[in-house]
Design a protein around this motif. Sequence first.
Motif, mmCIF file in Angstrom:
data_model
loop_
_atom_site.group_PDB
_atom_site.id
_atom_site.type_symbol
_atom_site.label_atom_id
_atom_site.label_comp_id
_atom_site.label_asym_id
_atom_site.label_seq_id
_atom_site.Cartn_x
_atom_site.Cartn_y
_atom_site.Cartn_z
ATOM 1 N N GLY A 1 30.273 14.674 4.532
ATOM 2 C CA GLY A 1 29.221 13.667 4.592
ATOM 3 C C GLY A 1 29.454 12.496 3.664
ATOM 4 O O GLY A 1 28.525 11.732 3.372
ATOM 5 N N ALA A 2 30.686 12.350 3.173
ATOM 6 C CA ALA A 2 31.012 11.214 2.303
ATOM 7 C C ALA A 2 31.349 9.989 3.147
ATOM 8 O O ALA A 2 31.644 10.093 4.348
ATOM 9 N N ARG A 3 31.305 8.833 2.531
ATOM 10 C CA ARG A 3 31.733 7.592 3.193
ATOM 11 C C ARG A 3 33.193 7.336 2.826
ATOM 12 O O ARG A 3 33.597 7.503 1.677
ATOM 13 N N THR A 4 33.979 6.914 3.796
ATOM 14 C CA THR A 4 35.384 6.578 3.552
ATOM 15 C C THR A 4 35.534 5.091 3.282
ATOM 16 O O THR A 4 35.017 4.261 4.035
ATOM 17 N N PRO B 1 24.854 14.060 1.845
ATOM 18 C CA PRO B 1 25.588 13.395 2.933
ATOM 19 C C PRO B 1 25.070 11.994 3.176
ATOM 20 O O PRO B 1 23.897 11.705 2.962
ATOM 21 N N ILE B 2 25.952 11.108 3.601
ATOM 22 C CA ILE B 2 25.602 9.726 3.904
ATOM 23 C C ILE B 2 25.624 9.559 5.413
ATOM 24 O O ILE B 2 26.649 9.805 6.055
ATOM 25 N N VAL C 1 30.188 22.541 -0.680
ATOM 26 C CA VAL C 1 30.224 21.093 -0.816
ATOM 27 C C VAL C 1 29.071 20.459 -0.060
ATOM 28 O O VAL C 1 28.397 19.557 -0.547
ATOM 29 N N GLY C 2 28.825 20.938 1.158
ATOM 30 C CA GLY C 2 27.730 20.384 1.937
ATOM 31 C C GLY C 2 26.398 20.563 1.249
ATOM 32 O O GLY C 2 25.500 19.740 1.384
ATOM 33 N N HIS D 1 31.884 8.612 -2.031
ATOM 34 C CA HIS D 1 32.701 7.605 -1.354
ATOM 35 C C HIS D 1 34.160 7.888 -1.716
ATOM 36 O O HIS D 1 34.521 7.894 -2.899
ATOM 37 N N LEU D 2 34.978 8.124 -0.702
ATOM 38 C CA LEU D 2 36.378 8.489 -0.919
ATOM 39 C C LEU D 2 37.292 7.354 -0.462
ATOM 40 O O LEU D 2 37.207 6.914 0.685
ATOM 41 N N ILE D 3 38.165 6.906 -1.362
ATOM 42 C CA ILE D 3 39.117 5.827 -1.074
ATOM 43 C C ILE D 3 40.435 6.435 -0.615
ATOM 44 O O ILE D 3 40.961 7.352 -1.251
#
Length: 406
Positions: free
Chosen positions: A184-187, A20-21, A14-15, A145-147
């Motif tokens: 490295g995703a944004r939440t 990554p953000i 995944v990395g 981006h994960l909600i």
Amino acid sequence: MTRSLKATITLLVVGAIAGPIAANEPFLLRDGDRVVLVGDTLLERAQRQGYFETALLSRFPDADVTFRNLAWSADTVNGVSRAYFDAPAKGRERLVEQLKTADPSVLILGYGRADAAAGPDQVETFAKDYRQLLADAAGKETRLHLITPLPQEANSTSPDDLSQRNETLAAYAKAVRELAESTGARTIDLAASDESRAAPLTDNGVHPSPWGYWWLAPEFERLLGLDKQVILVDLDAKGNVHEAQKTIITDIKTPSGGLSFNQLDRRLPTPPLPAHAPKDGAHPWVVESRLRVRDLPEGNYSIAIDGTRVATASARELAQGIVLEKTPGHQQAEELRGQVCRKNRLFFHSYRPQNITYLLGFRKHEQGHNAKEIDELREHVAETEKTINTLRQPTNHQVVIQKESS
């Protein structure tokens, strides 16, 4: 191979795949971005309202971007809702295929609520499967981006005690946060949102109402770390501009009893509140159009834009500043939202036609010749996007402030 070694390899995959953000990197839409939303009912129904997409289109009016909504009611990270008449595994295969076909540069995922129906003892399985989905479907440069899932709200039909359900949702939200951090995703942490609101977001405890989606759009922006914006004109009776935010003021004139100027905003305001919105239902990140005029002689003044009165205010009120709520900019923002919803509807029927079994499935020998209409729908999507790109650009307006006769 041990379970821990498998998890380590998946993390490395995944990395290596997803971009990554950085923690301090602002959310940004760039020319050529393909924004894809995928998840369960929260995001599927968002396409009917169009507020989130409209908010981002308005914030980045010059970026050449497209939005595609691939969300599906009650879907899980394994795509169970997409299986149709096939085995559940086929649903996951379709989910990955749809994401690869969409080829997003910005991928916004909203999973966890439907997954949580499996119970708290399946959180680890959910996290593992979610991680694998990102590994299989996200490209190297995809900004993820994960909600997190919203807690369930109490209403007249909900159980008396929602604590157990919300504890389970909280466990799944925690898993989403941890996955975002490790990849490295944004939440987009709706579960932890502490922004106060005037009423419940949902009309049934689970699914947001039209007002709920209107309120959530600026909340999404806030949780993305985007700045609060305002369209502000601040000038005095002599025509001196003290401040102009997100707008350009030209051709200022000061006739007797008032003043006039041309105003070209750099973005549109937030669309108006939907019908049946609660009193005081605004969100702090709503983009308002504000007007302040100092040093006017005492009296009442009319404010007209392009010849249409939009407000009246006293000199004292204008000196303090007023919010304009029914401007041509608001009307244009609502027209933009309407075209966004139209585009979403056309795209929905092109990639999820109601009679897909007859068009593309095991009964296509009966009506498969009508599958040509799918391409026709895609042409309509492209035409509607041209309209969207025109509507998201603010236009010049003449503002006239005139003292009313006593």
